[in-house]
Scaffold this motif. Structure first.
Motif, mmCIF file in Angstrom:
data_model
loop_
_atom_site.group_PDB
_atom_site.id
_atom_site.type_symbol
_atom_site.label_atom_id
_atom_site.label_comp_id
_atom_site.label_asym_id
_atom_site.label_seq_id
_atom_site.Cartn_x
_atom_site.Cartn_y
_atom_site.Cartn_z
ATOM 1 N N ALA A 32 0.831 -1.207 0.000
ATOM 2 C CA ALA A 32 0.000 0.000 0.000
ATOM 3 C C ALA A 32 0.864 1.255 0.000
ATOM 4 C CB ALA A 32 -0.925 -0.005 1.218
ATOM 5 N N LEU A 33 1.907 1.269 0.851
ATOM 6 C CA LEU A 33 2.799 2.432 0.898
ATOM 7 C C LEU A 33 3.537 2.609 -0.427
ATOM 8 C CD1 LEU A 33 4.244 2.032 4.513
ATOM 9 C CD2 LEU A 33 2.466 3.616 3.750
ATOM 10 N N GLU A 34 3.866 1.466 -1.054
ATOM 11 C CA GLU A 34 4.543 1.524 -2.357
ATOM 12 C C GLU A 34 3.622 2.099 -3.424
ATOM 13 O OE1 GLU A 34 6.021 -1.744 -5.656
ATOM 14 O OE2 GLU A 34 6.174 -2.268 -3.534
ATOM 15 N N ILE A 35 2.349 1.680 -3.426
ATOM 16 C CA ILE A 35 1.387 2.158 -4.432
ATOM 17 C C ILE A 35 1.107 3.646 -4.254
ATOM 18 C CG2 ILE A 35 -1.024 1.996 -5.191
ATOM 19 C CD1 ILE A 35 -0.874 -1.007 -4.474
ATOM 20 N N LEU A 36 0.923 4.097 -3.019
ATOM 21 C CA LEU A 36 0.520 5.486 -2.767
ATOM 22 C C LEU A 36 1.697 6.450 -2.782
ATOM 23 C CD1 LEU A 36 -2.059 4.817 0.095
ATOM 24 C CD2 LEU A 36 -2.561 5.440 -2.273
ATOM 25 N N GLY A 37 2.888 5.945 -2.475
ATOM 26 C CA GLY A 37 4.069 6.806 -2.503
ATOM 27 C C GLY A 37 3.935 8.001 -1.576
ATOM 28 N N ASP A 38 4.224 9.201 -2.132
ATOM 29 C CA ASP A 38 4.159 10.421 -1.327
ATOM 30 C C ASP A 38 2.726 10.883 -1.086
ATOM 31 O OD1 ASP A 38 6.899 10.452 -1.246
ATOM 32 O OD2 ASP A 38 7.100 11.755 -3.017
ATOM 33 N N GLY A 39 1.749 10.222 -1.708
ATOM 34 C CA GLY A 39 0.366 10.651 -1.554
ATOM 35 C C GLY A 39 -0.328 10.076 -0.330
ATOM 36 N N VAL A 40 0.416 9.444 0.553
ATOM 37 C CA VAL A 40 -0.194 8.848 1.738
ATOM 38 C C VAL A 40 -0.448 9.928 2.783
ATOM 39 C CG1 VAL A 40 0.029 7.090 3.528
ATOM 40 C CG2 VAL A 40 1.130 6.756 1.305
ATOM 41 N N PRO A 41 -1.663 10.064 3.267
ATOM 42 C CA PRO A 41 -1.927 11.011 4.355
ATOM 43 C C PRO A 41 -1.058 10.665 5.566
ATOM 44 C CG PRO A 41 -3.986 10.271 3.386
ATOM 45 C CD PRO A 41 -2.890 9.433 2.795
ATOM 46 N N GLY A 42 -0.619 11.670 6.302
ATOM 47 C CA GLY A 42 0.324 11.476 7.401
ATOM 48 C C GLY A 42 -0.154 10.493 8.468
ATOM 49 N N MET A 66 -7.498 2.732 0.289
ATOM 50 C CA MET A 66 -7.039 3.805 -0.590
ATOM 51 C C MET A 66 -6.052 3.275 -1.621
ATOM 52 S SD MET A 66 -5.125 7.365 0.480
ATOM 53 C CE MET A 66 -6.518 7.895 1.444
ATOM 54 N N ALA A 67 -5.137 2.381 -1.168
ATOM 55 C CA ALA A 67 -4.129 1.834 -2.075
ATOM 56 C C ALA A 67 -4.780 0.925 -3.122
ATOM 57 C CB ALA A 67 -3.084 1.060 -1.281
ATOM 58 N N ASP A 68 -5.736 0.107 -2.704
ATOM 59 C CA ASP A 68 -6.397 -0.798 -3.662
ATOM 60 C C ASP A 68 -7.197 -0.008 -4.691
ATOM 61 O OD1 ASP A 68 -5.409 -3.214 -2.679
ATOM 62 O OD2 ASP A 68 -6.999 -3.412 -1.178
ATOM 63 N N LYS A 69 -7.806 1.093 -4.264
ATOM 64 C CA LYS A 69 -8.575 1.925 -5.202
ATOM 65 C C LYS A 69 -7.653 2.542 -6.250
ATOM 66 C CE LYS A 69 -11.894 5.721 -5.377
ATOM 67 N NZ LYS A 69 -12.671 6.701 -4.591
ATOM 68 N N LYS A 70 -6.490 3.055 -5.793
ATOM 69 C CA LYS A 70 -5.534 3.656 -6.736
ATOM 70 C C LYS A 70 -4.955 2.592 -7.672
ATOM 71 C CE LYS A 70 -1.613 6.815 -6.970
ATOM 72 N NZ LYS A 70 -0.918 6.124 -8.038
ATOM 73 N N ALA A 71 -4.680 1.386 -7.117
ATOM 74 C CA ALA A 71 -4.135 0.317 -7.958
ATOM 75 C C ALA A 71 -5.120 -0.056 -9.053
ATOM 76 C CB ALA A 71 -3.811 -0.895 -7.092
ATOM 77 N N GLU A 72 -6.431 -0.082 -8.699
ATOM 78 C CA GLU A 72 -7.445 -0.413 -9.697
ATOM 79 C C GLU A 72 -7.509 0.651 -10.780
ATOM 80 O OE1 GLU A 72 -12.223 -1.531 -9.897
ATOM 81 O OE2 GLU A 72 -11.283 -0.996 -7.982
ATOM 82 N N GLN A 73 -7.384 1.912 -10.369
ATOM 83 C CA GLN A 73 -7.415 3.012 -11.347
ATOM 84 C C GLN A 73 -6.207 2.969 -12.268
ATOM 85 O OE1 GLN A 73 -7.646 6.394 -8.734
ATOM 86 N NE2 GLN A 73 -9.890 6.270 -8.497
ATOM 87 N N ASP A 74 -5.044 2.597 -11.685
ATOM 88 C CA ASP A 74 -3.817 2.584 -12.471
ATOM 89 C C ASP A 74 -3.612 1.269 -13.225
ATOM 90 O OD1 ASP A 74 -3.406 5.081 -11.398
ATOM 91 O OD2 ASP A 74 -1.835 4.452 -9.979
ATOM 92 N N GLY A 75 -4.461 0.268 -12.952
ATOM 93 C CA GLY A 75 -4.337 -1.019 -13.625
ATOM 94 C C GLY A 75 -3.145 -1.822 -13.172
ATOM 95 N N ILE A 76 -2.804 -1.693 -11.898
ATOM 96 C CA ILE A 76 -1.667 -2.435 -11.360
ATOM 97 C C ILE A 76 -2.156 -3.361 -10.235
ATOM 98 C CG2 ILE A 76 0.003 -0.629 -11.945
ATOM 99 C CD1 ILE A 76 -0.119 0.304 -9.035
ATOM 100 N N PRO A 77 -1.357 -4.391 -9.855
ATOM 101 C CA PRO A 77 -1.777 -5.291 -8.783
ATOM 102 C C PRO A 77 -1.999 -4.550 -7.464
ATOM 103 C CG PRO A 77 0.057 -6.229 -9.992
ATOM 104 C CD PRO A 77 -0.076 -4.803 -10.464
ATOM 105 N N GLY A 78 -3.042 -4.962 -6.718
ATOM 106 C CA GLY A 78 -3.359 -4.329 -5.450
ATOM 107 C C GLY A 78 -2.559 -4.910 -4.303
ATOM 108 N N THR A 79 -2.999 -4.587 -3.104
ATOM 109 C CA THR A 79 -2.245 -5.012 -1.922
ATOM 110 C C THR A 79 -2.297 -6.533 -1.710
ATOM 111 O OG1 THR A 79 -4.178 -4.671 -0.484
ATOM 112 C CG2 THR A 79 -2.675 -2.814 -0.789
ATOM 113 N N GLU A 80 -3.385 -7.194 -2.137
ATOM 114 C CA GLU A 80 -3.491 -8.647 -1.942
ATOM 115 C C GLU A 80 -2.424 -9.407 -2.709
ATOM 116 O OE1 GLU A 80 -5.326 -10.345 -0.022
ATOM 117 O OE2 GLU A 80 -7.035 -9.110 0.563
ATOM 118 N N SER A 81 -1.930 -8.806 -3.788
ATOM 119 C CA SER A 81 -0.912 -9.493 -4.616
ATOM 120 C C SER A 81 0.398 -9.680 -3.892
ATOM 121 C CB SER A 81 -0.687 -8.701 -5.912
ATOM 122 O OG SER A 81 -0.079 -7.436 -5.601
#
Length: 326
Positions: A250-260, A303-318
């Protein structure tokens, strides 16, 4: 077989001085270990037993109680009741008279299918003697455990029902059943087996059997607890591995966009991988409740799974290792 032999050895040492009990015991032995036969046109009473000591005891009782002179014979090999050596007690001279006196023949000279009625309606010591005779003739006792049983093979279903009725009158829970075509009476519940042994007169074996049963029950209980604890620890470890793998992804998918506040919860999870949610809350600054920690991690993953779905990349379960989420 060792337990069975122990019971029979103890029962043979017991001698009830009352004639009625001795009659009940020896009659039951004759019924359960043999029966009536025609030899050279004469009716004979005989019993085939697996012990020379028991055969001699039965012969002595027949002499003392009925004044007959039994024959003793050895049956080798497959002729024995258990496939080994058997010992036959046979009464030919006076056989029919003995059959009538014991009640193995009714008033119409018909063989009794069950047990003589006067035995099964006797006193408590007489009923105990019936069980003692039946066990000596055809009984077995297995070790305590799931399949523990005191069993008596019966010559007929009527004899089995007569034995169950006698057991009921002295408070022993038993059942009649048929196994591979052989009627049997079975006592299964541990306390009932102990009571059966006591009633028959095998007090020492009853105590030893009960102590063995209790030790095995305690050991089984400890093993169940150990297995339960091991399973819980294994599931907890697998859950921790899966949770940490999802947080890292999740942290990898969201990068700097993770709320504090969500990053803080994720960092806590990764820094204390084996800690419970409640313990994670205590590590937070300021401290958080376990529900607050769980909520923040849940929102981080969503939040990470939603962004992964939008970007077409594997989500956190992967990121969860194979088998870690079982």
């Amino acid at each position: 077989m060792a337990l069975t032999a122990d019971v029979k050895a103890e029962l043979m040492r017991m001698r009830d001085p009352r004639p009625a009990a001795r009659v009940a015991e020896v009659t039951t032995i004759l019924r359960f270990a043999g029966g009536l036969h025609s030899i050279a046109g004469r009716m004979a009473v005989e019993a085939e037993l697996d012990s020379e000591a028991l055969a001699r005891r039965v012969a002595r009782d027949l002499v003392e109680l009925y004044g007959v002179r039994p024959e003793l014979a050895v049956v080798q090999g497959s002729g024995g009741r258990n496939g080994g050596t058997g010992y036959v007690v046979r009464v030919i001279d006076g056989g029919e008279t003995l059959a009538r006196q014991t009640g193995l023949l009714d008033q119409r000279r018909r063989p009794v299918r069950g047990l003589p009625n006067r035995l099964t309606t006797g006193s408590r010591p007489d009923l105990a003697a019936i069980w003692r005779g039946a066990f000596l003739a055809a009984g077995s006792l297995t070790d305590p455990g799931r399949s523990a049983a005191l069993e008596i093979s019966c010559p007929s279903s009527e004899a089995a029902m007569a034995l169950v009725g006698a057991a009921h009158r002295i408070g022993i829970a038993s059942k009649a059943r048929e196994v591979r075509g052989v009627p049997r009476v079975v006592v299964r519940e541990g306390e009932a087996i102990r009571e059966s042994l006591l009633e028959m007169g095998a007090a020492t074996t009853a105590e030893e059997w009960d102590q063995l049963r209790q030790r095995r029950e305690v050991r089984a209980g400890v093993n169940r607890l150990v297995n339960f604890d091991d399973a819980n620890l294994r599931r907890s470890a697998q859950a921790a591995v899966a949770a940490c793998a999802r947080v890292e992804r999740a942290l990898e998918i969201l990068g700097d966009g993770v709320p504090g506040h969500l990053r803080e919860a994720g960092d806590l999870r990764l820094a204390h991988r084996d800690a419970s949610l409640d313990e994670l809350g205590h590590h937070a600054d300021p401290p958080l409740t376990k529900d607050a920690v769980a909520g923040r991690i849940r929102r981080l993953l969503a939040m990470a799974d939603k962004k992964a779905e939008q970007d077409g990349i594997p989500g956190t379960e992967s990121a969860v290792p194979l088998g870690a989420d079982d």
